[in-house]
Scaffold this motif. Structure first.
Motif, PDB file in Angstrom:
ATOM      1  N   TYR A  30       0.806  -1.225   0.000  1.00 55.52           N
ATOM      2  CA  TYR A  30       0.000   0.000   0.000  1.00 55.52           C
ATOM      3  C   TYR A  30       0.837   1.272   0.000  1.00 55.52           C
ATOM      4  N   GLY A  31       2.030   1.209   0.528  1.00 55.06           N
ATOM      5  CA  GLY A  31       2.863   2.399   0.542  1.00 55.06           C
ATOM      6  C   GLY A  31       2.526   3.326   1.699  1.00 55.06           C
ATOM      7  N   THR A  32       3.364   4.348   1.879  1.00 51.95           N
ATOM      8  CA  THR A  32       3.220   5.287   2.977  1.00 51.95           C
ATOM      9  C   THR A  32       1.971   6.151   2.802  1.00 51.95           C
ATOM     10  N   GLY A  33       1.201   6.297   3.873  1.00 50.34           N
ATOM     11  CA  GLY A  33       0.072   7.215   3.859  1.00 50.34           C
ATOM     12  C   GLY A  33      -1.262   6.588   3.528  1.00 50.34           C
ATOM     13  N   LEU A  34      -1.268   5.319   3.132  1.00 45.74           N
ATOM     14  CA  LEU A  34      -2.520   4.634   2.829  1.00 45.74           C
ATOM     15  C   LEU A  34      -2.814   3.569   3.878  1.00 45.74           C
ATOM     16  N   THR A  35      -4.100   3.358   4.141  1.00 44.29           N
ATOM     17  CA  THR A  35      -4.545   2.292   5.026  1.00 44.29           C
ATOM     18  C   THR A  35      -4.941   1.085   4.191  1.00 44.29           C
ATOM     19  N   SER A  36      -4.593  -0.088   4.670  1.00 47.14           N
ATOM     20  CA  SER A  36      -4.906  -1.323   3.974  1.00 47.14           C
ATOM     21  C   SER A  36      -6.415  -1.522   3.885  1.00 47.14           C
ATOM     22  N   GLY A  37      -6.930  -1.610   2.666  1.00 52.11           N
ATOM     23  CA  GLY A  37      -8.363  -1.806   2.476  1.00 52.11           C
ATOM     24  C   GLY A  37      -8.801  -1.380   1.089  1.00 52.11           C
ATOM     25  N   PHE A  38     -10.119  -1.340   0.874  1.00 53.19           N
ATOM     26  CA  PHE A  38     -10.637  -0.996  -0.448  1.00 53.19           C
ATOM     27  C   PHE A  38     -11.991  -0.321  -0.334  1.00 53.19           C
ATOM     28  N   LYS A  39     -12.391   0.372  -1.410  1.00 52.74           N
ATOM     29  CA  LYS A  39     -13.734   0.911  -1.579  1.00 52.74           C
ATOM     30  C   LYS A  39     -14.333   0.313  -2.848  1.00 52.74           C
ATOM     31  N   LEU A  40     -15.608  -0.009  -2.773  1.00 53.61           N
ATOM     32  CA  LEU A  40     -16.344  -0.469  -3.945  1.00 53.61           C
ATOM     33  C   LEU A  40     -17.427   0.548  -4.248  1.00 53.61           C
ATOM     34  N   ALA A  41     -17.336   1.183  -5.424  1.00 59.35           N
ATOM     35  CA  ALA A  41     -18.342   2.167  -5.829  1.00 59.35           C
ATOM     36  C   ALA A  41     -19.651   1.454  -6.165  1.00 59.35           C
ATOM     37  N   THR A  42     -20.739   2.220  -6.255  1.00 60.59           N
ATOM     38  CA  THR A  42     -22.011   1.627  -6.644  1.00 60.59           C
ATOM     39  C   THR A  42     -21.901   1.062  -8.057  1.00 60.59           C
ATOM     40  N   LEU A  43     -22.537  -0.088  -8.259  1.00 61.03           N
ATOM     41  CA  LEU A  43     -22.464  -0.788  -9.531  1.00 61.03           C
ATOM     42  C   LEU A  43     -23.418  -0.161 -10.535  1.00 61.03           C
ATOM     43  N   SER A  44     -23.147  -0.401 -11.801  1.00 60.66           N
ATOM     44  CA  SER A  44     -23.989   0.124 -12.870  1.00 60.66           C
ATOM     45  C   SER A  44     -25.137  -0.846 -13.140  1.00 60.66           C
ATOM     46  N   SER A  45     -26.359  -0.397 -12.920  1.00 58.19           N
ATOM     47  CA  SER A  45     -27.518  -1.274 -13.122  1.00 58.19           C
ATOM     48  C   SER A  45     -27.727  -1.639 -14.581  1.00 58.19           C
ATOM     49  N   THR A  46     -27.188  -0.832 -15.507  1.00 58.58           N
ATOM     50  CA  THR A  46     -27.407  -1.069 -16.936  1.00 58.58           C
ATOM     51  C   THR A  46     -26.311  -1.904 -17.580  1.00 58.58           C
ATOM     52  N   SER A  47     -25.295  -2.283 -16.807  1.00 57.30           N
ATOM     53  CA  SER A  47     -24.160  -3.019 -17.380  1.00 57.30           C
ATOM     54  C   SER A  47     -24.184  -4.504 -17.064  1.00 57.30           C
ATOM     55  N   PHE A  48     -25.227  -4.968 -16.397  1.00 57.14           N
ATOM     56  CA  PHE A  48     -25.377  -6.404 -16.170  1.00 57.14           C
ATOM     57  C   PHE A  48     -26.038  -7.007 -17.406  1.00 57.14           C
ATOM     58  N   LEU A  49     -25.190  -7.425 -18.340  1.00 57.86           N
ATOM     59  CA  LEU A  49     -25.634  -7.896 -19.643  1.00 57.86           C
ATOM     60  C   LEU A  49     -25.204  -9.339 -19.853  1.00 57.86           C
ATOM     61  N   GLY A  50     -25.608  -9.905 -20.977  1.00 59.48           N
ATOM     62  CA  GLY A  50     -25.325 -11.300 -21.266  1.00 59.48           C
ATOM     63  C   GLY A  50     -23.893 -11.593 -21.643  1.00 59.48           C
ATOM     64  N   THR A  51     -23.082 -10.570 -21.861  1.00 60.65           N
ATOM     65  CA  THR A  51     -21.638 -10.715 -22.044  1.00 60.65           C
ATOM     66  C   THR A  51     -20.952  -9.839 -21.003  1.00 60.65           C
ATOM     67  N   PRO A  52     -19.770 -10.235 -20.513  1.00 61.53           N
ATOM     68  CA  PRO A  52     -19.087  -9.423 -19.505  1.00 61.53           C
ATOM     69  C   PRO A  52     -18.841  -8.008 -20.011  1.00 61.53           C
ATOM     70  N   THR A  53     -19.268  -7.032 -19.217  1.00 60.71           N
ATOM     71  CA  THR A  53     -19.170  -5.621 -19.599  1.00 60.71           C
ATOM     72  C   THR A  53     -18.245  -4.896 -18.635  1.00 60.71           C
ATOM     73  N   TYR A  54     -17.201  -4.278 -19.175  1.00 64.37           N
ATOM     74  CA  TYR A  54     -16.230  -3.578 -18.331  1.00 64.37           C
ATOM     75  C   TYR A  54     -16.824  -2.273 -17.824  1.00 64.37           C
ATOM     76  N   VAL A  55     -16.722  -2.051 -16.515  1.00 65.33           N
ATOM     77  CA  VAL A  55     -17.173  -0.807 -15.893  1.00 65.33           C
ATOM     78  C   VAL A  55     -15.972  -0.207 -15.161  1.00 65.33           C
ATOM     79  N   SER A  56     -15.548   0.962 -15.572  1.00 70.17           N
ATOM     80  CA  SER A  56     -14.341   1.568 -15.017  1.00 70.17           C
ATOM     81  C   SER A  56     -14.574   2.119 -13.614  1.00 70.17           C
ATOM     82  N   ASN A  57     -13.479   2.266 -12.883  1.00 70.66           N
ATOM     83  CA  ASN A  57     -13.455   2.983 -11.597  1.00 70.66           C
ATOM     84  C   ASN A  57     -14.390   2.399 -10.545  1.00 70.66           C
ATOM     85  N   LEU A  58     -14.526   1.093 -10.514  1.00 68.80           N
ATOM     86  CA  LEU A  58     -15.381   0.484  -9.491  1.00 68.80           C
ATOM     87  C   LEU A  58     -14.623   0.181  -8.206  1.00 68.80           C
ATOM     88  N   LEU A  59     -13.394  -0.308  -8.322  1.00 69.51           N
ATOM     89  CA  LEU A  59     -12.663  -0.776  -7.148  1.00 69.51           C
ATOM     90  C   LEU A  59     -11.449   0.110  -6.893  1.00 69.51           C
TER      91      LEU A  59
END
Length: 360
Positions: free
Chosen positions: A198-227
């Motif tokens: 993690y490096g200096t100044g960061l705390t070990s952990g993660f944030k998960l942004a809200t998911l895109s309701s329109t991107s749950f499709l029949g083929t895997p759809t890339y959604v940027s900036n989620l994690l």
């Protein structure tokens, strides 16, 4: 993770590895401390009918280049991967993985002789993986952003089958478990994100942004900036998350106490917010006579002991919810599915054993 498996063998195409590194500078023969910055990557969303999946692309294990989508799972700690395509076929038999001595190193992957099983589900039905403890460097992400995890302890399985005896295909249920705590199979196995520098100044952990309701499709759809991997002081103090210290009586797993209101009654509950559950949330009610699905247009309100509140309404296409009796399931947790994460942000602070929840 307490799930019905949505079987997947995802081949995520066109991955260009980008290793994220942080450097320091020198001045007058002294080393200046350089604060690291969080790394944000995208994930893939996928759906089959009402079942949804959130997938992490894995592009390298040890020195082996791979191309798999693994289930991003807040409900379990640890990574599990099928050995097929990762180890030489000659090492994988119907009886297990062949290991000489205490461990064998293949393509930068250390496979130990420690064998075990990992099971997902409850007393009404389980799915079990059979395999060995292994260690390797792992690269996750794609050409738009990635990060390298050093010497990740993970479960390398050679077989997966359910309690009815059905054996599933290779890579049907690879899991990237980012929950707190350690695996009940082996205490060496925990979230692979704990293996990130993690490096200096960061705390070990993660944030998960809200998911895109329109991107749950029949083929895997890339959604940027989620994690986002790595937490700042602002994330931990002024970003609007309601923080929930985890409890030693639950072995610091991501279980949060509170109350649930549905059908004009309120019950005490222990919540698990689980991206590994694809569609059906489960309310565990010790007064329930039998497992039953809540009708469409039923209102459900949950409130945690720290004051986080969320209300949703069931439909025939989302927020599917069943009521079960913990005396039957042998599981006291009320588990909320991937639909929860379409409306709410989620944070895990590994260092202080805290879960953050935020309405959005």
């Amino acid at each position: 993770m307490k799930i019905k498996y949505l079987l997947l063998k995802m081949q995520l195409i066109g991955c260009l590895l980008i290793t994220i590194t942080f450097s320091s500078c020198k001045k007058d023969k002294t080393t200046a401390v350089v604060n690291a910055t969080p790394v944000t990557i995208g994930l893939y969303e996928y759906a089959s009918d009402v079942d949804k999946r959130l997938l992490v692309p894995i592009t390298k294990i040890g020195m082996q280049t791979v191309n798999y989508g693994t289930i991003f799972d807040t409900g379990s700690p640890g990574m599990t991967m099928d050995a097929t395509g990762i180890l030489p076929a000659s090492m994988i038999t119907s009886a297990g993985i062949t290991v000489t001595g205490d461990s064998t190193v293949v393509n930068g992957i250390t496979v130990t002789s420690k064998t075990s099983t990992i099971s997902f589900g409850d007393a009404t039905g389980t799915t079990t993986e059979y395999g060995n403890l292994a260690y390797a460097n792992v690269t996750v992400g794609n050409s738009l952003g990635s990060l390298e995890l050093k010497r990740v302890p993970f479960f390398l399985y050679y077989k997966i089958k359910d309690s009815k005896g059905t054996t599933y295909p290779a890579h049907s249920a690879d899991v990237f478990g980012v929950g707190t705590g350690t695996s009940s199979t082996n205490t060496n196995i925990s979230s692979p994100l704990k293996s990130y520098s993690y490096g200096t100044g960061l705390t070990s952990g993660f944030k998960l942004a809200t998911l895109s309701s329109t991107s749950f499709l029949g083929t895997p759809t890339y959604v940027s900036n989620l994690l986002t991997v790595g937490l700042t002081s602002a994330d931990l103090s002024s970003a609007g998350f309601i923080m929930h210290p985890l409890l030693p009586k639950y072995s610091y797993n991501p279980y949060i106490e509170g109350t649930l209101t549905y059908n004009n009654k309120t019950i005490d509950a222990v919540f698990l917010f689980d991206t590994g559950t694809p569609s059906v949330s489960t309310i565990e009610d010790k007064l329930a006579v039998a497992a039953v699905s809540l009708p469409t247009n039923t209102t459900v309100t949950l409130k945690t002991n720290q004051g986080f509140t969320y209300t949703y309404v069931t439909s025939n296409t989302g927020n599917l919810t069943q009521v079960a009796n913990p005396n039957t399931t042998q599981d006291y947790r009320s588990i909320f599915s991937l639909d929860f994460f379409i409306k709410n942000e989620y944070l895990t602070n590994y260092a202080s054993r805290i879960i953050g929840l935020k309405n959005n």
